[in-house]
Write a protein that holds these residues in place. Structure first.
Motif, PDB file in Angstrom:
ATOM      1  N   VAL A   1       0.839  -1.191   0.000  1.00 48.02           N
ATOM      2  CA  VAL A   1       0.000   0.000   0.000  1.00 48.02           C
ATOM      3  C   VAL A   1       0.878   1.246   0.000  1.00 48.02           C
ATOM      4  CG1 VAL A   1      -1.631   1.320   1.407  1.00 48.02           C
ATOM      5  CG2 VAL A   1      -1.966  -1.132   1.093  1.00 48.02           C
ATOM      6  N   ARG A   2       1.971   1.200   0.750  1.00 48.91           N
ATOM      7  CA  ARG A   2       2.872   2.349   0.840  1.00 48.91           C
ATOM      8  C   ARG A   2       3.454   2.682  -0.534  1.00 48.91           C
ATOM      9  NH1 ARG A   2       7.760   2.144   5.101  1.00 48.91           N
ATOM     10  NH2 ARG A   2       5.955   2.123   6.492  1.00 48.91           N
ATOM     11  N   MET A   3       3.892   1.663  -1.267  1.00 48.72           N
ATOM     12  CA  MET A   3       4.467   1.895  -2.585  1.00 48.72           C
ATOM     13  C   MET A   3       3.421   2.456  -3.543  1.00 48.72           C
ATOM     14  SD  MET A   3       7.271   1.737  -4.241  1.00 48.72           S
ATOM     15  CE  MET A   3       7.907   1.735  -5.917  1.00 48.72           C
ATOM     16  N   ALA A   4       2.223   1.911  -3.496  1.00 51.39           N
ATOM     17  CA  ALA A   4       1.151   2.401  -4.368  1.00 51.39           C
ATOM     18  C   ALA A   4       0.863   3.866  -4.091  1.00 51.39           C
ATOM     19  CB  ALA A   4      -0.116   1.560  -4.172  1.00 51.39           C
ATOM     20  N   GLY A   5       0.824   4.233  -2.820  1.00 46.93           N
ATOM     21  CA  GLY A   5       0.573   5.621  -2.454  1.00 46.93           C
ATOM     22  C   GLY A   5       1.677   6.550  -2.916  1.00 46.93           C
ATOM     23  N   LEU A   6       2.913   6.087  -2.786  1.00 42.03           N
ATOM     24  CA  LEU A   6       4.051   6.897  -3.230  1.00 42.03           C
ATOM     25  C   LEU A   6       3.958   7.197  -4.718  1.00 42.03           C
ATOM     26  CD1 LEU A   6       7.097   7.935  -2.693  1.00 42.03           C
ATOM     27  CD2 LEU A   6       7.711   5.752  -3.743  1.00 42.03           C
ATOM     28  N   LEU A   7       3.661   6.171  -5.529  1.00 37.72           N
ATOM     29  CA  LEU A   7       3.613   6.352  -6.971  1.00 37.72           C
ATOM     30  C   LEU A   7       2.502   7.307  -7.381  1.00 37.72           C
ATOM     31  CD1 LEU A   7       4.266   2.656  -8.058  1.00 37.72           C
ATOM     32  CD2 LEU A   7       5.866   4.580  -8.183  1.00 37.72           C
ATOM     33  N   THR A   8       1.334   7.160  -6.768  1.00 34.34           N
ATOM     34  CA  THR A   8       0.220   8.059  -7.066  1.00 34.34           C
ATOM     35  C   THR A   8       0.571   9.493  -6.692  1.00 34.34           C
ATOM     36  OG1 THR A   8      -1.477   6.350  -6.839  1.00 34.34           O
ATOM     37  CG2 THR A   8      -2.166   8.632  -6.493  1.00 34.34           C
ATOM     38  N   ALA A   9       1.103   9.687  -5.494  1.00 31.16           N
ATOM     39  CA  ALA A   9       1.429  11.029  -5.037  1.00 31.16           C
ATOM     40  C   ALA A   9       2.504  11.665  -5.909  1.00 31.16           C
ATOM     41  CB  ALA A   9       1.885  10.986  -3.581  1.00 31.16           C
ATOM     42  N   MET A  10       3.486  10.880  -6.318  1.00 30.45           N
ATOM     43  CA  MET A  10       4.573  11.424  -7.128  1.00 30.45           C
ATOM     44  C   MET A  10       4.062  11.962  -8.459  1.00 30.45           C
ATOM     45  SD  MET A  10       6.686  10.816  -9.906  1.00 30.45           S
ATOM     46  CE  MET A  10       6.512   9.054 -10.223  1.00 30.45           C
ATOM     47  N   VAL A  11       3.314  11.136  -9.203  1.00 33.36           N
ATOM     48  CA  VAL A  11       2.871  11.578 -10.514  1.00 33.36           C
ATOM     49  C   VAL A  11       1.849  12.703 -10.406  1.00 33.36           C
ATOM     50  CG1 VAL A  11       0.972   9.910 -10.809  1.00 33.36           C
ATOM     51  CG2 VAL A  11       2.221  10.760 -12.818  1.00 33.36           C
ATOM     52  N   CYS A  12       1.068  12.703  -9.335  1.00 31.35           N
ATOM     53  CA  CYS A  12       0.050  13.751  -9.160  1.00 31.35           C
ATOM     54  C   CYS A  12       0.626  15.043  -8.592  1.00 31.35           C
ATOM     55  CB  CYS A  12      -1.076  13.247  -8.253  1.00 31.35           C
ATOM     56  SG  CYS A  12      -2.124  11.998  -9.021  1.00 31.35           S
ATOM     57  N   SER A  13       1.919  15.064  -8.326  1.00 34.56           N
ATOM     58  CA  SER A  13       2.561  16.281  -7.834  1.00 34.56           C
ATOM     59  C   SER A  13       3.398  16.965  -8.902  1.00 34.56           C
ATOM     60  CB  SER A  13       3.442  15.959  -6.618  1.00 34.56           C
ATOM     61  OG  SER A  13       2.666  15.460  -5.552  1.00 34.56           O
ATOM     62  N   LEU A  14       3.587  16.311 -10.052  1.00 34.47           N
ATOM     63  CA  LEU A  14       4.308  16.933 -11.154  1.00 34.47           C
ATOM     64  C   LEU A  14       3.474  18.047 -11.765  1.00 34.47           C
ATOM     65  CD1 LEU A  14       5.646  13.711 -12.932  1.00 34.47           C
ATOM     66  CD2 LEU A  14       6.922  15.223 -11.373  1.00 34.47           C
ATOM     67  N   ARG A  15       4.127  18.998 -12.420  1.00 34.57           N
ATOM     68  CA  ARG A  15       3.370  20.045 -13.104  1.00 34.57           C
ATOM     69  C   ARG A  15       2.657  19.431 -14.302  1.00 34.57           C
ATOM     70  NH1 ARG A  15       3.197  24.594 -16.920  1.00 34.57           N
ATOM     71  NH2 ARG A  15       4.610  23.486 -18.327  1.00 34.57           N
TER      72      ARG A  15
END
Length: 539
Positions: free
Chosen positions: A346-360
């Motif tokens: 779950v932690r890895m899934a959350g990291l990936l979602t947050a990363m791509v959704c924080s890019l411009r």
């Protein structure tokens, strides 16, 4: 907070209709199934849905081979079902984008049936036809993305036709202005219905080189890219002449001119060229596409340096346009398997979602990402994808990311009362929506929390981006908007890290996103394995 158009900074949820929800028991998802689950989608906190093709088709490429651009295939429902879907989505505050596959049709399309019948019929020049060379071989060396020669012999005309994809997907001849106008008329049909946007499939493939020049060979060490392993001869060429021609730009401007007549309508182009980032920048300049996305983050390379380099490369070239990022879709291995390095938590899934959704930029998330689904193992005897069947076992095709969405933990995962068109793996059923709803620590709850939190962060939605030097595997950048600067830090590795940055001396943690969070010390940040940190920097 902002007068930007709705699509800037939007999160767009991709629905693959065949695998979303089946309501009539035939094993294939349908439009009524999407309607039934729109409340679920709206509850995720996304801004829009993109629906993969549901038009009339023989389904050789599962809808990306269109036989009638204005008709809903009976497999998916009726045009009235689509009208109901559009109305319900809008009532829930969701925008609706649909796929448009403009560069080619099905060989069952009425246009092609007429075109192939003779060399002098009214649509004789609507597709790309060419005479054989003197020895009967195809007119040039162009290859199909699905492997093999990109030309198919047609005995009715005594000529070859071009197909950049399957042999049953003949390429339209966009050098013919009648083809351009007929294409725009089909687009207008859906805009008149009220769709909010178009995802334009393979949009740089509309035009070909009129001189039919051979593509030059590509050295063995350059044969890389999504699906283009040395096993696929497509990787053996530089594809300079079978796509991405200069004539495509005026056509995009004409398409944009049509769309500008519809308030808020957006065009998102899928771009895969020899230099996709440069083409994306070119195609989003001026009055062309509103947004473009490429496959650079759909590769196997998962490092802070690669992600930073990719984004900075596009930022340096894209002076006017707006990017859209995706780390999963219906054509590639699911991101948690591709980038998870064995960690499917779950932690890895959350990291990936947050990363791509924080890019411009805006973001496309693929159905199932919110559940932390991994790539499914589909046995050869159950494969449906012609690409995978042809290249098995070195490349297993796209079925592994297309298996049905699990709604509950029953045998067919609540997807269908019949036999699903692709099998549902056991490890997906334990990740079903019903199971995750009951667990406050689930990937689903984490996804919802983050999306709701992101909506309240104007810097993440609309701000500028600047990358910060940090040691691998830490990805760090700031997003700045109207005097507010937010620092985003992501530990892409499996071990805790401590990162010292001078800017952290006057930083405060931004909380509330619901994901695995690091801690701030005096001038440094402590990030747990696959953890992240958002901090507001002092002016």
């Amino acid at each position: 907070m902002n007068d930007a158009p709705w699509w800037r900074g939007a999160v767009i949820y991709q629905i693959y209709p065949r695998s979303f929800l089946d309501t009539n028991g035939d094993g294939v998802g349908d439009l009524p199934g999407i309607i039934e689950k729109l409340d679920y989608v709206a509850g995720l906190g996304v801004d829009a849905i993109w629906i993969a093709p549901f038009f009339r088709s023989p389904m050789a490429d599962f809808g990306y081979d269109i036989a009638d651009y204005r008709a809903v295939d009976p497999l998916f429902g009726t045009i009235e079902d689509f009208d109901r879907l559009l109305a319900k989505a809008h009532a829930l505050g969701l925008k609706v984008m649909i796929d448009q596959v403009l560069s080619h049709t099905s060989d069952q399309h009425a246009w092609f049936k007429e075109s192939r019948s003779s060399r002098d019929n009214p649509k004789a020049d609507w597709y790309v036809w060419a005479d054989a060379r003197e020895d009967g071989t195809p007119p040039n060396n162009w290859l199909s993305l699905f492997g093999g020669v990109a030309w198919q012999w047609e005995p009715r005309r005594g000529q070859y036709y071009l197909h950049n994809f399957l042999t049953s997907q003949p390429d339209l001849n966009f050098h013919n202005v009648q083809v351009q106008q007929a294409t725009l008329d089909n687009v207008k049909f859906w805009l008149d219905k009220g769709v909010d946007g178009l995802r334009l499939d393979a949009i740089n493939f509309c035009f070909h080189d009129k001189l039919l020049r051979d593509n030059p060979p590509k050295p063995a060490d350059k044969r890389v890219g999504r699906g283009f392993s040395p096993d696929n001869p497509y990787a053996f060429q530089y594809h300079y002449f079978n796509n991405t021609q200069p004539e495509n730009v005026p056509f995009l401007e004409a398409l944009r001119g049509l769309m500008d007549g519809y308030d808020g309508a957006v065009a998102l182009g899928e771009i895969s060229s020899e230099d996709s980032l440069a083409t994306t920048a070119e195609y989003t300049r001026g009055k062309r596409l509103h947004m473009g996305y490429s496959f650079e983050l759909l590769t196997d390379d998962f490092s802070a340096a690669y992600i930073r380099g990719t984004v900075e490369n596009l930022e340096a070239q894209m002076r006017e346009g707006w990017p859209c990022w995706a780390i999963s879709n219906h054509d590639v291995e699911r991101v948690l398997s591709r980038w998870g390095n064995g960690d499917k938590s779950v932690r890895m899934a959350g990291l990936l979602t947050a990363m791509v959704c924080s890019l411009r930029g805006s973001v496309c998330v693929y159905q199932g990402e919110e559940l932390a689904l991994t790539e499914a193992e589909v046995p050869f005897e159950s494969l449906q994808d012609p690409y995978g069947i042809a290249f098995w076992p070195n490349f297993k095709g796209r079925d592994g990311c297309r298996t049905p969405l699990p709604w509950n933990d029953s045998v067919n995962a609540g997807f269908s009362s019949g036999k699903p068109w692709l099998p549902v793996p056991d490890d997906h059923r334990v990740l079903a929506v019903s199971q995750q709803e009951r667990d406050p620590q689930s990937a689903l709850h984490g996804f919802r929390s983050f999306m709701q939190w992101r909506r309240q962060q104007p810097a993440l939605r609309w701000g500028d981006i600047r990358f910060i030097d940090a040691p691998e595997p830490v990805l760090a950048f700031t997003r700045s908007y109207q005097g507010e600067t937010v620092l985003a830090m992501f530990n892409l590795g499996a071990n805790p890290v401590d990162v010292a940055l001078p800017m952290l001396h006057n930083a405060t943690v931004v909380e509330g996103h619901g994901l695995q969070e690091g801690a701030l010390g005096e001038g440094h940040a402590q990030l747990p394995p696959h953890g992240l940190l958002f901090a507001r920097l002092a002016p």
